[in-house]
Design a protein around this motif. Structure first.
Motif, PDB file in Angstrom:
ATOM      1  N   TYR A  93       0.814  -1.201   0.000  1.00 42.82           N
ATOM      2  CA  TYR A  93       0.000   0.000   0.000  1.00 42.82           C
ATOM      3  C   TYR A  93       0.848   1.252   0.000  1.00 42.82           C
ATOM      4  O   TYR A  93       1.787   1.379   0.781  1.00 42.82           O
ATOM      5  N   ARG A  94       0.496   2.159  -0.900  1.00 42.87           N
ATOM      6  CA  ARG A  94       1.220   3.418  -1.010  1.00 42.87           C
ATOM      7  C   ARG A  94       1.141   4.151   0.325  1.00 42.87           C
ATOM      8  O   ARG A  94       0.068   4.328   0.893  1.00 42.87           O
ATOM      9  N   GLY A  95       2.307   4.553   0.834  1.00 37.12           N
ATOM     10  CA  GLY A  95       2.336   5.250   2.109  1.00 37.12           C
ATOM     11  C   GLY A  95       2.319   4.318   3.299  1.00 37.12           C
ATOM     12  O   GLY A  95       2.385   4.746   4.447  1.00 37.12           O
ATOM     13  N   GLY A  96       2.224   3.042   3.024  1.00 36.88           N
ATOM     14  CA  GLY A  96       2.225   2.069   4.108  1.00 36.88           C
ATOM     15  C   GLY A  96       3.627   1.569   4.384  1.00 36.88           C
ATOM     16  O   GLY A  96       4.590   2.040   3.801  1.00 36.88           O
ATOM     17  N   SER A  97       3.756   0.621   5.249  1.00 35.49           N
ATOM     18  CA  SER A  97       5.074   0.062   5.529  1.00 35.49           C
ATOM     19  C   SER A  97       5.489  -0.844   4.371  1.00 35.49           C
ATOM     20  O   SER A  97       4.708  -1.108   3.469  1.00 35.49           O
ATOM     21  N   GLU A  98       6.687  -1.316   4.428  1.00 35.31           N
ATOM     22  CA  GLU A  98       7.211  -2.111   3.313  1.00 35.31           C
ATOM     23  C   GLU A  98       6.765  -3.553   3.422  1.00 35.31           C
ATOM     24  O   GLU A  98       7.571  -4.454   3.541  1.00 35.31           O
TER      25      GLU A  98
ATOM     26  N   ILE B  55      12.580  -4.113  10.419  1.00 36.42           N
ATOM     27  CA  ILE B  55      11.851  -3.024   9.770  1.00 36.42           C
ATOM     28  C   ILE B  55      10.341  -3.219   9.807  1.00 36.42           C
ATOM     29  O   ILE B  55       9.591  -2.267   9.617  1.00 36.42           O
ATOM     30  N   ILE B  56       9.892  -4.429  10.001  1.00 41.77           N
ATOM     31  CA  ILE B  56       8.459  -4.683  10.149  1.00 41.77           C
ATOM     32  C   ILE B  56       8.272  -5.565  11.362  1.00 41.77           C
ATOM     33  O   ILE B  56       8.911  -6.605  11.502  1.00 41.77           O
ATOM     34  N   GLY B 100       8.464   0.107  -3.356  1.00 36.89           N
ATOM     35  CA  GLY B 100       7.657  -0.987  -2.831  1.00 36.89           C
ATOM     36  C   GLY B 100       8.380  -2.318  -2.841  1.00 36.89           C
ATOM     37  O   GLY B 100       9.404  -2.479  -3.496  1.00 36.89           O
ATOM     38  N   PRO B 101       7.839  -3.292  -2.133  1.00 35.41           N
ATOM     39  CA  PRO B 101       8.474  -4.606  -2.024  1.00 35.41           C
ATOM     40  C   PRO B 101       8.618  -5.268  -3.381  1.00 35.41           C
ATOM     41  O   PRO B 101       7.713  -5.220  -4.205  1.00 35.41           O
TER      42      PRO B 101
END
Lengths: 112, 115
Positions: A93-98, B55-56, B100-101
């Protein structure tokens, strides 16, 4: 919930037919990915489609992305018994965590 | 050569025990993940490490503790196992990039059964 939702939950077809699976999501994304999971195995990446792309092909696979409808579809053409597996969409999600958020999957059965 | 490997493949243990699952990747990736897949096949991320840095960290009981000794290894230790911990645990790796991932490569999974 941010997770994608695939439909149908289960799909049973004959070899040679096409299989279409859909994925809907709720917020803006960077990318959407499709994965396959054979029974008892890990997930295998199929295709990544970026938010600025509308369609992508890989062999017998065709993925479309409609960001206005927040949905994607995975088409498998000329299906084979070996395509029997669960198929998952995953979004970041854009702006979300990776992180990737996976849907609940579509269980595809291809009958010989 | 196995790209992402996990050990053990099966783990059966009693409630209250402590157990560890190990993961190694030989793809040269800098990011590794732990996922939990429940009996309904729902896959949820638990942790992610990038170059040994967490990181998560999703909402996971603190009985679960990941450890990354180097960027090719990510282990998961679980204390005081409970019945609800029964699931298949997957390790995955990818290369971190902007935007992004990236594609994630999954291990074969560890099926944990708590009795």
């Amino acid at each position: 919930s941010q997770q994608g939702e695939e439909d149908p939950q289960a799909l049973s077809i004959q070899e040679g037919e096409n299989a279409t699976m859909n994925c809907s999501y709720k917020t803006s994304i960077n990318n959407l990915q499709w994965y396959r999971q054979n029974s008892g195995r890990g997930l295998v990446h199929l295709i990544l489609i970026r938010s600025n792309e509308r369609e992508k092909h890989s062999g017998r696979l065709r993925v479309t992305l409609d960001t206005s409808k927040k949905s994607s579809s995975l088409l498998i053409t000329a299906s084979r018994a070996a395509d029997t597996a669960s198929y998952f969409c995953a979004t970041d999600y854009r702006g979300g965590s990776e992180k990737l958020v996976f849907g609940k999957g579509t269980k595809l059965t291809v009958n010989p | 050569d196995t790209a992402v490997s996990q050990t053990p493949k099966y783990l059966v243990t009693q409630m209250g025990n402590d157990k560890s699952i190990k993961c190694e990747q030989n793809l040269g990736h800098d990011t590794m993940y732990w996922y939990k897949q429940d009996s309904k096949k729902f896959l949820k991320i638990m942790f992610s490490y990038n170059n040994k840095e967490l990181i998560i960290n999703e909402t996971v009981p603190n009985r679960f503790s990941p450890k990354s000794p180097d960027k090719a290894h990510l282990n998961l230790h679980i204390n005081s196992l409970e019945l609800g911990d029964s699931a298949v645990y997957f390790c995955a790796s990818s290369q971190r990039r902007a935007g992004g991932p990236d594609t994630q490569y999954f291990g074969p999974g560890t099926r944990l059964t708590v009795l």
